[in-house]
Write an enzyme that holds these catalytic residues in place. Sequence first.
Site, PDB file in Angstrom:
ATOM      1  CG  LEU A 341      -1.921  -1.133   1.351  1.00 26.68           C
ATOM      2  CD1 LEU A 341      -2.647  -1.059   2.682  1.00 26.68           C
ATOM      3  CD2 LEU A 341      -2.909  -1.079   0.190  1.00 26.68           C
ATOM      4  N   GLY A 342       2.046   1.174   0.538  1.00 30.88           N
ATOM      5  CA  GLY A 342       2.882   2.360   0.592  1.00 30.88           C
ATOM      6  C   GLY A 342       4.169   2.098   1.342  1.00 30.88           C
ATOM      7  N   GLY A 344       6.703   3.797   4.206  1.00 36.45           N
ATOM      8  CA  GLY A 344       6.852   4.799   5.247  1.00 36.45           C
ATOM      9  C   GLY A 344       8.295   4.960   5.650  1.00 36.45           C
ATOM     10  N   GLY A 345       8.528   5.787   6.644  1.00 35.44           N
ATOM     11  CA  GLY A 345       9.885   6.054   7.080  1.00 35.44           C
ATOM     12  C   GLY A 345      10.521   4.872   7.790  1.00 35.44           C
ATOM     13  N   GLY A 347       9.321   1.465   7.394  1.00 36.06           N
ATOM     14  CA  GLY A 347       8.929   0.191   6.834  1.00 36.06           C
ATOM     15  C   GLY A 347       7.857   0.350   5.774  1.00 36.06           C
ATOM     16  CE  LYS A 363       4.787   2.105  10.300  1.00 39.88           C
ATOM     17  NZ  LYS A 363       4.465   3.268  11.159  1.00 39.88           N
ATOM     18  CG  ASP A 460       5.725  12.820   9.849  1.00 38.21           C
ATOM     19  OD1 ASP A 460       5.965  13.895   9.268  1.00 38.21           O
ATOM     20  OD2 ASP A 460       6.043  11.714   9.387  1.00 38.21           O
TER      21      ASP A 460
END
Length: 661
Positions: A341-342, A344-345, A347, A363, A460
């Site tokens: 899905l994406g 991140g910083g 993982g 995640k 964030d």
Amino acid sequence: MHRRRAGRSRNHLPAAACFLLLGAVVTVAGDAASGAPAIVATVCGATQTPNPEAFDVSFVTTLEMIYQNVTRSGFGAASSGTGNSSNSNSTVFGLGQCLAYLSPTDCQLCYAQSRVKLPHCLPADAGRIYLDGCFLRYGARNFTADAVDASDTAVCNATGGQPEPGFAASAAALVGNVTEAAPGAKDYYYASSSESPAAYAAAQCWRSLNASACAACVASARDRVLRQCLPGAVEGYGLNAGCVVRYSTRPFYLAADTGGGGGDGSSSRHIVITVIASVFTALAVIGIAFVWTKMRSRRDDLHDDMYGSAEIIRAIAASHLSFKYDELRRATDEFNQINKLGQGGYGSVYKGVLPDGREVAVKRLFFNTRQWADQFFNEVKLVSQVQHKNLVKLLGCSVEGPESLLVYEYLCNTSLDHYLFDAFKKNALDWERRFEIILGTAEGLSYLHSASEIRIIHRDIKASNVLLDERFRPKIADFGLARNFMDDQSHLSTGLAGTFGYMAPEYIVHGQLTEKADIYSYGVLVLEIVTGRKNHNSVASSSEGLSLMALIWKHYNAGTLMELLDPNLHEQCSKEEALQVFHIGLLCAQASPNVRPPMWKVVEMLSSKGKLLPRPTQPPFINVKGSNANGDSSGSVSLMSNSDKSPFSLNQLSVSGMQAR
């Protein structure tokens, strides 16, 4: 024979020391942590600025303006701020330059490190920092043409034993050669090396000087470093206002064909062997670290010293939060890229389907470093303690396998940025949905700041961390950087973390974290939502070369804010509704944290129609201009607003501590 070379510096300095130099505080730093460029010296002015708050804002803006040029060409100079008297003057001048032997990526990393460290000089009205490969300076006066000044110094490295016989003479000759050649060389940079004994030297002036000023600068630095460092030191730096001169027993720059002389095959073979040996050493270290990490992750007492993580592991294993690693691996089809899905910083996130048919977001975090492990346990602890309709729900986690996993509720519409900044997808975000996103995000933050059992600052807030459910209702996600406050704490002093472009100026400068940092980020987000423009790339997309903040402030003062409303929203809302949201965004994004409204007040303002709002004060970074503003690419341009003005893309950069992500 001499050969000119360029490359990446690998410096090791003596233990840290502090001393006074002509009224300025100078710090000589030790080894760089975590592979970051080593700090050679920091010089802080002895005079404090009379208006620290205004000076801080100008400081951040100036460094923002420098960054884009530094990342594009290795050099940038800028100024920002106004003032007509000594009591009100907030003008800050700045200059940054990478030495020519750094690659563009290493230049960005070096600048990012200097950018984080230089604010330690504040509230002094001047400061400079020399890193292993770059230089950054600020001051209340225009110093860009200075070649030498009273704070010039030398730093000598005498560790590692005595140099070989003849090294001092060889190094002195090289330093003489490079300082003579640098004023006439490209970008005022020249490097040279010799053998038997091996010696290396380089000199570079800042590009703001002319050739004669460069010649005076390197001559002064040459005399100082030779006088103070030779014959006993294996490495020496001459650090002047306008240049750096360095010699070493080690090749602190990599080989490059410069046509600067001959050089025999043995020299080339020596460098090749050194590089190959370094590569194999690095691979060995990585392999050992990998095996050690795998073994370490399986010990019962894996994180006994990490925020009480051993207790957390036992508690999770015995609770309904615990998931089996193999179950999640199968649910994501072995973490298939199709299900990703994406990124991140800390993982990657994958969609998974559990045996009972539930869709989840997994995640995936690897314990590559102590810091990443800390982020995992921080997220488990915080998110499991908060429940709100506008916060992503943590379903559980896995702590038993070779890596740790977080399991969240799955939101089918992914994140806000996938819609807001896509020319076609943004049509799904009508005014009603955007307003609900703005209000819901405010309610979620208000809960975190003042209504939950523990007081939490997210750190964030940005479009990619606002997820959308099937009805496009917002849920705040990614609590890896979040921090909780004790009841009696007014602020936290932390390492810099977050995403440049959404980070409040006072947090960037001082590292003191309060709820006001989240409020600033929220204000930027609100202005992005109503304009449909990214904060980080609005300079490039604006015909005037203005940042989003500058553009909004200009139109606010001119009474023409409706011109910036996303064209997709025309005819969907009244002028009063749109202007109210613009106004609230500006109130949250004010430069001074003291005048930003608390989030509960923001919710109240959004829920009240026609209520008179206070006039916002000027936001920061409005002096940031891009190259579109004029045709001169060498002029001052915008910087490091980690949205697109930061290392690695350069504005979705998030950072934690010193590290970019």
